[in-house]
Write a protein that holds these residues in place. Structure first.
Motif, PDB file in Angstrom:
ATOM      1  N   PRO A 235       6.805  33.618  20.056  1.00  0.00           N
ATOM      2  CA  PRO A 235       7.941  34.118  20.838  1.00  0.00           C
ATOM      3  C   PRO A 235       9.244  34.002  20.056  1.00  0.00           C
ATOM      4  CG  PRO A 235       6.527  32.743  22.205  1.00  0.00           C
ATOM      5  CD  PRO A 235       6.028  32.598  20.795  1.00  0.00           C
ATOM      6  N   GLY A 236      10.026  35.076  20.098  1.00  0.00           N
ATOM      7  CA  GLY A 236      11.339  35.058  19.453  1.00  0.00           C
ATOM      8  C   GLY A 236      11.413  35.742  18.112  1.00  0.00           C
ATOM      9  N   LYS A 237      10.272  36.078  17.514  1.00  0.00           N
ATOM     10  CA  LYS A 237      10.332  36.742  16.203  1.00  0.00           C
ATOM     11  C   LYS A 237       9.001  37.419  15.894  1.00  0.00           C
ATOM     12  CE  LYS A 237       9.036  32.523  13.672  1.00  0.00           C
ATOM     13  NZ  LYS A 237       9.422  31.609  12.589  1.00  0.00           N
ATOM     14  N   TYR A 238       9.078  38.365  14.959  1.00  0.00           N
ATOM     15  CA  TYR A 238       7.869  39.012  14.453  1.00  0.00           C
ATOM     16  C   TYR A 238       7.523  38.394  13.104  1.00  0.00           C
ATOM     17  CZ  TYR A 238       8.250  42.745  17.950  1.00  0.00           C
ATOM     18  OH  TYR A 238       8.295  43.453  19.115  1.00  0.00           O
ATOM     19  N   GLN A 241       2.251  37.808  10.076  1.00  0.00           N
ATOM     20  CA  GLN A 241       0.923  37.864  10.685  1.00  0.00           C
ATOM     21  C   GLN A 241       0.950  38.626  11.998  1.00  0.00           C
ATOM     22  OE1 GLN A 241      -1.954  36.838   9.140  1.00  0.00           O
ATOM     23  NE2 GLN A 241      -2.843  38.041  10.797  1.00  0.00           N
ATOM     24  N   ALA A 242       2.038  38.511  12.752  1.00  0.00           N
ATOM     25  CA  ALA A 242       2.160  39.270  14.000  1.00  0.00           C
ATOM     26  C   ALA A 242       2.134  40.766  13.723  1.00  0.00           C
ATOM     27  CB  ALA A 242       3.451  38.890  14.721  1.00  0.00           C
ATOM     28  N   ARG A 243       2.865  41.189  12.707  1.00  0.00           N
ATOM     29  CA  ARG A 243       2.876  42.604  12.343  1.00  0.00           C
ATOM     30  C   ARG A 243       1.477  43.068  11.916  1.00  0.00           C
ATOM     31  NH1 ARG A 243       6.483  45.473  14.839  1.00  0.00           N
ATOM     32  NH2 ARG A 243       8.641  44.953  14.388  1.00  0.00           N
ATOM     33  N   LEU A 244       0.797  42.252  11.148  1.00  0.00           N
ATOM     34  CA  LEU A 244      -0.570  42.597  10.737  1.00  0.00           C
ATOM     35  C   LEU A 244      -1.495  42.680  11.947  1.00  0.00           C
ATOM     36  CD1 LEU A 244      -0.886  40.369   7.548  1.00  0.00           C
ATOM     37  CD2 LEU A 244      -0.793  42.864   7.597  1.00  0.00           C
ATOM     38  N   ASN A 245      -1.337  41.753  12.885  1.00  0.00           N
ATOM     39  CA  ASN A 245      -2.165  41.762  14.097  1.00  0.00           C
ATOM     40  C   ASN A 245      -1.935  43.035  14.909  1.00  0.00           C
ATOM     41  OD1 ASN A 245      -3.239  39.247  13.509  1.00  0.00           O
ATOM     42  ND2 ASN A 245      -1.778  38.133  14.771  1.00  0.00           N
ATOM     43  N   MET A 246      -0.681  43.464  14.994  1.00  0.00           N
ATOM     44  CA  MET A 246      -0.360  44.644  15.791  1.00  0.00           C
ATOM     45  C   MET A 246      -0.951  45.913  15.165  1.00  0.00           C
ATOM     46  SD  MET A 246       3.586  43.718  16.831  1.00  0.00           S
ATOM     47  CE  MET A 246       3.895  45.221  17.776  1.00  0.00           C
ATOM     48  N   ILE A 247      -0.751  46.098  13.867  1.00  0.00           N
ATOM     49  CA  ILE A 247      -1.296  47.292  13.224  1.00  0.00           C
ATOM     50  C   ILE A 247      -2.818  47.236  13.213  1.00  0.00           C
ATOM     51  CG2 ILE A 247      -1.374  48.653  11.107  1.00  0.00           C
ATOM     52  CD1 ILE A 247       1.256  48.785  12.641  1.00  0.00           C
ATOM     53  N   GLY A 248      -3.362  46.052  12.978  1.00  0.00           N
ATOM     54  CA  GLY A 248      -4.817  45.904  13.050  1.00  0.00           C
ATOM     55  C   GLY A 248      -5.343  46.238  14.435  1.00  0.00           C
ATOM     56  N   GLY A 249      -4.595  45.861  15.455  1.00  0.00           N
ATOM     57  CA  GLY A 249      -4.990  46.177  16.828  1.00  0.00           C
ATOM     58  C   GLY A 249      -4.972  47.667  17.095  1.00  0.00           C
ATOM     59  N   LYS A 282      10.213  46.732   8.432  1.00  0.00           N
ATOM     60  CA  LYS A 282      11.668  46.638   8.544  1.00  0.00           C
ATOM     61  C   LYS A 282      12.155  45.215   8.758  1.00  0.00           C
ATOM     62  CE  LYS A 282      15.453  48.366  11.422  1.00  0.00           C
ATOM     63  NZ  LYS A 282      15.855  49.360  12.442  1.00  0.00           N
ATOM     64  N   ASP A 283      11.479  44.471   9.627  1.00  0.00           N
ATOM     65  CA  ASP A 283      11.931  43.113   9.933  1.00  0.00           C
ATOM     66  C   ASP A 283      11.320  42.066   9.006  1.00  0.00           C
ATOM     67  OD1 ASP A 283       9.350  43.219  10.909  1.00  0.00           O
ATOM     68  OD2 ASP A 283       9.942  43.191  13.016  1.00  0.00           O
ATOM     69  N   GLN A 284      10.692  42.522   7.926  1.00  0.00           N
ATOM     70  CA  GLN A 284      10.083  41.595   6.969  1.00  0.00           C
ATOM     71  C   GLN A 284      10.753  41.686   5.592  1.00  0.00           C
ATOM     72  OE1 GLN A 284       7.622  39.571   8.220  1.00  0.00           O
ATOM     73  NE2 GLN A 284       8.014  40.642  10.148  1.00  0.00           N
ATOM     74  N   LEU A 285      11.838  42.440   5.477  1.00  0.00           N
ATOM     75  CA  LEU A 285      12.437  42.714   4.169  1.00  0.00           C
ATOM     76  C   LEU A 285      13.167  41.519   3.565  1.00  0.00           C
ATOM     77  CD1 LEU A 285      13.782  46.336   4.793  1.00  0.00           C
ATOM     78  CD2 LEU A 285      11.646  45.632   3.700  1.00  0.00           C
TER      79      LEU A 285
END
Length: 346
Positions: A235-238, A241-249, A282-285
């Motif tokens: 909670p509070g940030k991406y 691993q969260a980004r990878l989980n989302m695209i993988g999903g 974008k939020d990982q730069l």
């Protein structure tokens, strides 16, 4: 007395962000179109009491137009969307994020589309992003300058799948969505994309160039509290691993479509993501270069590395940084009057 079915159920998955709820509801109830109801499902957040108080005030002002449900357990993002579809009584569900704004005329425009296209299952909106106030839109996303219909089946799914990632302004045929109900993808944060893939097997998608909603760009994500989300999201940030989980999903949803319905658009979707990959980094730069490279490699293993433009996004994004890259894309969109198009989207 016979109940007349509304054309739209405006569906709001509610979790915290009570501060923004009044502006959202005002933008809905001041529409110049009135064949709608509002359905809110509050998902056991710490701000439940504040949310309930605001909702009850609007129920007193708009009796019989607003229905409110409080979940007994924290269902999480995906299951709460599914519950909203279940509780909706309108012909179409018009989803709104709990901190976003509906543009004036949005419901009228959507009604015009669904009334003119008899087999429409999904309306693809154009939308804007703002940070501080809706009056200061910093970016507009539209795919075409003109209204466009995509035939049911592969053409509609291929175009609409990735473009269903933003929930606000997601307009879907309610009964078709309810028939596709499943808990299989809970925790992906992309349940609406499962609905897109299944609803468009037999129904068309229509893309409108008119802005329907404005999305708040500076809010922090609330995912990671429900049992299906814990361990995947913070909670509070991406996180990377969260980004990878989302695209993988998302890719798991489109692969499931191939396995269960024998509709294969897997490579089309991977290619489409690669063509427009910037939002997913974008939020990982600001990651350290080593961590950024690991993210690049992990995404690449999903199949995106096959496409040169994917590599270009990673390189230019890191070199330019978010502000300069955003300025560049805004300039391109402004010149074109729409988002740039890569590959076959016609």
């Amino acid at each position: 007395m016979t109940h007349t079915r509304k054309l739209f159920s405006v569906c709001i998955p509610s979790y915290n962000r009570a501060y923004h709820l009044t502006a959202l509801l005002d933008s809905i109830f001041t529409q110049d179109y009135h064949d709608f109801e509002v359905v809110i499902c509050e998902d056991l957040s710490r701000e439940r009491k504040q949310i309930a108080a605001i909702v009850h005030e609007y129920q007193s002002r708009y009796p019989e137009m607003l229905r409110y449900f409080e979940n007994e357990e924290n269902l999480g993002y995906d299951a709460n969307i599914r519950k909203l579809v279940q509780e909706a009584s309108g012909t179409f569900c018009f989803f709104m994020g709990n901190d976003d704004i509906m543009c004036q005329g949005a419901l009228q425009n959507a009604a015009s589309i669904v009334n003119r296209y008899p087999n429409v299952g999904l309306v693809l909106k154009s939308y804007g992003w703002f940070d501080e106030t809706p009056e200061k839109v910093n970016q507009e996303i539209r795919w075409f300058k003109e209204e466009k219909e995509f035939p049911a089946g592969i053409p509609a799914i291929r175009f609409a799948f990735r473009r269903s990632g933003v929930l606000a302004g997601y307009i879907v045929h309610r009964d078709s969505a309810n028939e596709a109900a499943t808990a299989k993808f809970d925790g992906t944060l992309y349940y609406q994309m499962h609905l897109t893939a299944n609803v468009l097997i037999n129904k068309t998608a229509v893309c409108t160039p008119k802005l329907l909603i404005l999305c708040r760009g500076n809010g922090q994500p609330e995912f990671g509290n429900s049992p299906k989300e814990k361990g995947k999201y913070v909670p509070g940030k991406y996180t990377p691993q969260a980004r990878l989980n989302m695209i993988g999903g998302a890719l798991s949803i489109i692969r499931d479509l191939k396995q269960t319905k024998n509709i294969d658009v897997v490579e089309d979707v991977i290619h489409d993501y690669a063509n427009y990959f910037y939002p997913y980094i974008k939020d990982q730069l600001t990651l350290p270069l080593r961590d950024y490279y690991q993210l690049y490699r992990a995404y690449g293993r999903m199949g995106f590395a096959r496409y040169p433009i994917y590599h270009l996004y990673f390189i230019l994004g890191y070199l330019l940084g978010e502000k300069r890259f955003d300025a560049l894309t805004a300039l391109i969109r402004g010149r074109l009057g729409r988002s740039p198009r890569f590959g076959n989207v016609h």
